[in-house]
Design a protein around this motif. Structure first.
Motif, PDB file in Angstrom:
ATOM      1  N   GLN A 239       0.821  -1.212   0.000  1.00  0.00           N
ATOM      2  CA  GLN A 239       0.000   0.000   0.000  1.00  0.00           C
ATOM      3  C   GLN A 239       0.851   1.256   0.000  1.00  0.00           C
ATOM      4  O   GLN A 239       1.942   1.296   0.563  1.00  0.00           O
TER       5      GLN A 239
ATOM      6  N   TYR B  45       0.067   7.592   2.917  1.00  0.00           N
ATOM      7  CA  TYR B  45      -0.763   8.794   2.828  1.00  0.00           C
ATOM      8  C   TYR B  45       0.160  10.015   2.812  1.00  0.00           C
ATOM      9  O   TYR B  45       1.183  10.061   3.486  1.00  0.00           O
TER      10      TYR B  45
ATOM     11  N   GLU C 239      -2.147  11.656  -2.600  1.00  0.00           N
ATOM     12  CA  GLU C 239      -3.334  11.002  -2.044  1.00  0.00           C
ATOM     13  C   GLU C 239      -4.605  11.293  -2.847  1.00  0.00           C
ATOM     14  O   GLU C 239      -5.566  10.518  -2.803  1.00  0.00           O
TER      15      GLU C 239
ATOM     16  N   SER D 244      -6.665   5.055  -1.709  1.00  0.00           N
ATOM     17  CA  SER D 244      -6.481   3.950  -0.765  1.00  0.00           C
ATOM     18  C   SER D 244      -5.173   4.038   0.012  1.00  0.00           C
ATOM     19  O   SER D 244      -4.739   3.061   0.602  1.00  0.00           O
ATOM     20  N   ALA D 245      -4.520   5.203  -0.001  1.00  0.00           N
ATOM     21  CA  ALA D 245      -3.256   5.354   0.708  1.00  0.00           C
ATOM     22  C   ALA D 245      -3.444   5.131   2.210  1.00  0.00           C
ATOM     23  O   ALA D 245      -4.511   5.364   2.764  1.00  0.00           O
ATOM     24  N   SER D 246      -2.353   4.683   2.868  1.00  0.00           N
ATOM     25  CA  SER D 246      -2.422   4.306   4.280  1.00  0.00           C
ATOM     26  C   SER D 246      -1.681   5.304   5.170  1.00  0.00           C
ATOM     27  O   SER D 246      -0.513   5.611   4.927  1.00  0.00           O
ATOM     28  N   LYS D 247      -2.359   5.762   6.201  1.00  0.00           N
ATOM     29  CA  LYS D 247      -1.709   6.642   7.175  1.00  0.00           C
ATOM     30  C   LYS D 247      -0.731   5.870   8.055  1.00  0.00           C
ATOM     31  O   LYS D 247       0.269   6.416   8.510  1.00  0.00           O
TER      32      LYS D 247
ATOM     33  N   SER E 294       2.506   5.711   6.234  1.00  0.00           N
ATOM     34  CA  SER E 294       3.196   7.005   6.383  1.00  0.00           C
ATOM     35  C   SER E 294       3.913   7.076   7.719  1.00  0.00           C
ATOM     36  O   SER E 294       5.077   7.496   7.807  1.00  0.00           O
TER      37      SER E 294
END
Length: 521
Positions: free
Chosen positions: A160, A163, A167, A172-175, A178
Motif C-alpha cells: 500500500q 498517505y 493522495e 487507498s493510501a495508508s496513514k 506514512s
C-alpha cells in the motif's frame, strides 16, 4: 552500479510468473548477480493465471534469483499462503511473512509490512493494524546502538502507498504506512497495487528522538509486470548497508530534494502522539493508546516505570520467537537456557538467557532466581574443572531481554579482573559500588537501568550511572591488555562466525559441560 549488495524489486506480478522470471533471468545475466528479488503488491492473480507457477513447483522451470514476496492484499488470495513450511512456496520462492525485518548476509536490512490497512481490529491475513506497524518500528529501532546513532533501514517494502504522497490520485493510501516510513527512515521505500510507476525526488526525514541525523528516503511505486503501457515494473539497486556506510554519504544533501511529505501530517487518529517519534522511550508500552500524563495525586504516588511490552515472537532471545537462533542453544532449563554468545570472544563465551521475556534480573521471581543461581553454580564448577574462574555480567540498559554473559579466565588472572574493571571505569568516568555476592533480586535496583559484574572473589560491582554508558563496556574490560589482550574483539559484530563454526562450538561446549548440566536430572 557501484559495488554493493545488488537487489531487484518488482511491482504487482498478478500471476505473470513466466514473464517475470524470464525478465529477471535476463537482468541477472546482464547486470547481476543479484542477491535477492523482492515482490511488492499482488503476487498472485486468478486461478487460471496462477497455473504458470506449477512448472516452477514441479522443478521443470527454475527461479534463478532467490525471490521473496509479501502477503495477500485480498481475502481471496489468502488461500495461496496456507500450509507453507518456513514460508517456502517452491525452490527460491519464499513468503516473507506478515511483518518484520529481514537482514541479508551483507547486513542490508529490509523492513516489510504485508497487506492493506484495516479499518479496525482484525485477524485477516490480508490486512494490517496499528499494532503491526508499531511492531515493525520496534524491530528496526531495537538494534540501534544508542539514541543518537540510529541510521534508518535500507529498504521498506509495503504493498500500500503512504498517505501524503499523491493522495488525491490514490484514495487507498495508508496513514499507518506514512507513520512507519517516517519512524524507521528507509533509504528506499517500494510499494505497488495502484498500477502506476511513480518516483519522486528524494526527501529527508527530520531528526527526532531516534536520531540526530536527517536521513534521506527515496519513494518508488512500481507498475504491474507486463503492463500494456510498458511502465517501469522492475527496479535494480546496489546498496551498502546503512550500518557500514560513511555517515557523510547518509547526511549529505543533494540539489533535487523536496520537503518531507510526512511532516505535520494529520494521521486522523491512526497514531497517537505518544506512539510517534515525539515519544522519548520506544520500548515502553507502545500500544497503550493516548495515555495523557496525570498531574494529580495518583501520578505522584505511582512512580514505577512502565514495563517494556515486547512481542515475544519478535524478540531475538525469547524461545517462542521464530527469530531465535536455536543452533546456538547448549541446554534448556525450565526458566532459563544456556547459549553460545553471538560473536563470542572465545569458544567458551556463553550466555544465560530467560526462556520467556524478562527485561532484567531485578524483576525475577524467587523461583526464577533459584534456577538462574543453579546455572551460575554449574558454570563455576565446570570452569573450575578446567583451571579457570568465571565472571558474570548483566547490562540492563538499551537491552530489552535479560542476558547474562559468562566468560572464563585462567585462575592466575582472577585478581586482575577487578582491577581491570576499575581501570576501565576510570577511563570512562564511571563510579562502581561494591556489593557482596548476589543472593536475591532484591539486592538489585527496583527501578531504572544498571550494569553489574559478579567477580570470582564473590563480590559484585554495580553502577547506575548509565547516561552515555558504553555499550561494549564488559567486552572492553575482558579484551583489555591486562586480561585477554584482544582489542579487535570488543565489538561482537566483528567476531561473527560462520554457522558451521557456531554449531561446532556449541557441540564441543555441550559435550564438555554434560557432567555439570543439571537440566538433564
Amino acid at each position: 552500479m557501484d559495488a554493493g549488495t545488488k537487489i531487484l524489486v518488482v511491482g504487482d506480478v498478478r500471476g505473470r510468473f513466466k514473464q517475470l522470471f524470464q525478465r529477471v533471468e535476463q537482468v541477472n545475466k546482464k547486470a547481476g548477480p543479484f542477491e535477492i528479488l523482492c515482490c511488492v503488491g499482488d503476487f498472485f492473480g486468478d486461478d487460471k493465471q496462477n497455473e504458470e507457477l506449477i512448472a516452477y513447483k514441479n522443478g521443470f522451470k527454475h527461479i534463478t534469483v532467490p525471490t521473496y514476496i509479501l502477503g495477500p492484499n485480498k481475502k481471496e488470495h489468502a488461500k495461496y499462503y496456507e500450509s507453507l513450511t518456513d514460508g517456502e512456496i517452491c525452490t527460491n520462492l519464499t513468503y516473507l511473512g506478515r511483518r518484520g525485518v529481514y537482514t541479508l548476509s551483507s547486513g542490508v536490512k529490509i523492513a516489510y509490512l504485508s497487506g492493506l490497512e484495516a479499518s479496525g481490529a482484525t485477524d485477516s491475513e490480508h490486512e494490517f493494524t496499528k499494532a503491526d506497524a508499531i511492531a515493525v518500528r520496534n524491530s528496526c529501532l531495537v538494534s540501534k546502538n544508542c539514541s543518537t546513532e540510529y541510521r534508518g533501514v535500507d529498504v521498506l517494502l509495503t504493498s500500500q502507498w503512504p498517505y501524503g504522497m499523491q493522495e488525491k490520485e490514490n484514495a487507498s493510501a495508508s496513514k499507518l504506512v506514512s507513520f512507519l516510513c517516517r519512524e524507521i527512515k528507509p533509504r528506499y521505500h517500494f510499494c505497488a497495487i495502484n498500477g502506476t510507476h511513480y518516483e519522486c525526488a528524494p526527501f529527508r526525514m527530520p531528526k527526532d528522538e531516534t536520531t540526530q541525523f536527517e536521513l534521506c528516503t527515496r519513494f518508488i511505486s512500481l507498475a504491474d509486470v507486463g503492463n500494456a503501457a510498458k511502465a517501469k515494473y522492475i527496479y535494480a539497486l546496489s546498496l551498502k548497508p546503512v550500518d557500514k556506510s560513511r555517515l557523510l554519504d547518509l547526511v549529505q544533501k543533494t540539489t533535487d530534494e523536496i520537503p518531507c511529505p510526512f511532516i505535520g501530517l494529520d494521521l486522523g487518529g491512526a497514531i497517537g502522539k505518544n506512539e510517534s517519534s515525539e515519544s522519548r522511550q520506544y520500548f515502553y508500552d507502545m500500544d497503550s493508546g493516548n495515555r495523557k500524563r496525570q498531574h494529580g495525586d495518583q501520578n505522584r504516588r505511582d512512580k514505577r516505570p512502565k514495563i517494556p511490552q515486547i512481542d515475544q515472537e519478535k524478540c531475538w532471545f525469547c524461545l517462542s520467537s521464530p527469530d531465535v537462533e536455536k543452533h546456538l542453544i547448549i541446554t534448556i532449563g525450565e526458566h532459563f537456557y544456556l547459549a553460545l554468545a553471538k560473536g563470542p570472544i572465545n569458544k567458551y563465551h556463553v550466555m544465560i538467557l530467560s526462556t520467556k521475556h524478562v527485561p532484567c534480573a531485578a524483576q525475577l521471581s524467587s523461583e526464577d532466581w533459584e534456577e538462574l543461581d543453579k546455572f551460575k553454580t554449574a558454570l563455576k564448577k565446570f570452569f573450575k574443572s578446567l583451571g579457570q574462574v568465571v565472571c558474570f555480567t548483566e547490562r540492563h540498559y538499551k537491552s530489552v531481554h535479560l542476558q547474562i554473559n559468562a566468560l572464563a579466565f585462567e585462575e592466575g588472572y582472577a585478581w586482575k579482573i577487578k582491577h581491570s574493571f576499575e581501570d576501565k571505569a576510570e577511563e570512562f568516568n564511571l563510579e562502581f559500588e561494591t556489593l557482596p555476592a548476589l543472593d536475591s533480586p532484591k539486592m538489585l535496583p527496583e527501578m531504572g537501568p544498571y550494569f553489574l559484574a559478579e567477580l570470582p572473589d564473590d563480590t559484585t560491582l554495580i553502577t547506575r550511572q548509565m547516561k552515555h554508558f558504553p555499550i561494549h563496556f564488559a567486552r572492553d574490560v575482558f579484551c583489555s591488555e591486562n586480561l585477554l589482550n584482544c582489542d579487535e574483539k570488543v565489538n561482537w559484530k566483528e567476531c561473527l562466525l560462520e554457522r558451521d563454526e557456531e554449531v561446532s562450538y556449541v557441540e564441543e561446549f555441550r559435550k564438555a559441560f554434560a557432567p555439570f548440566d543439571f537440566t538433564d536430572d
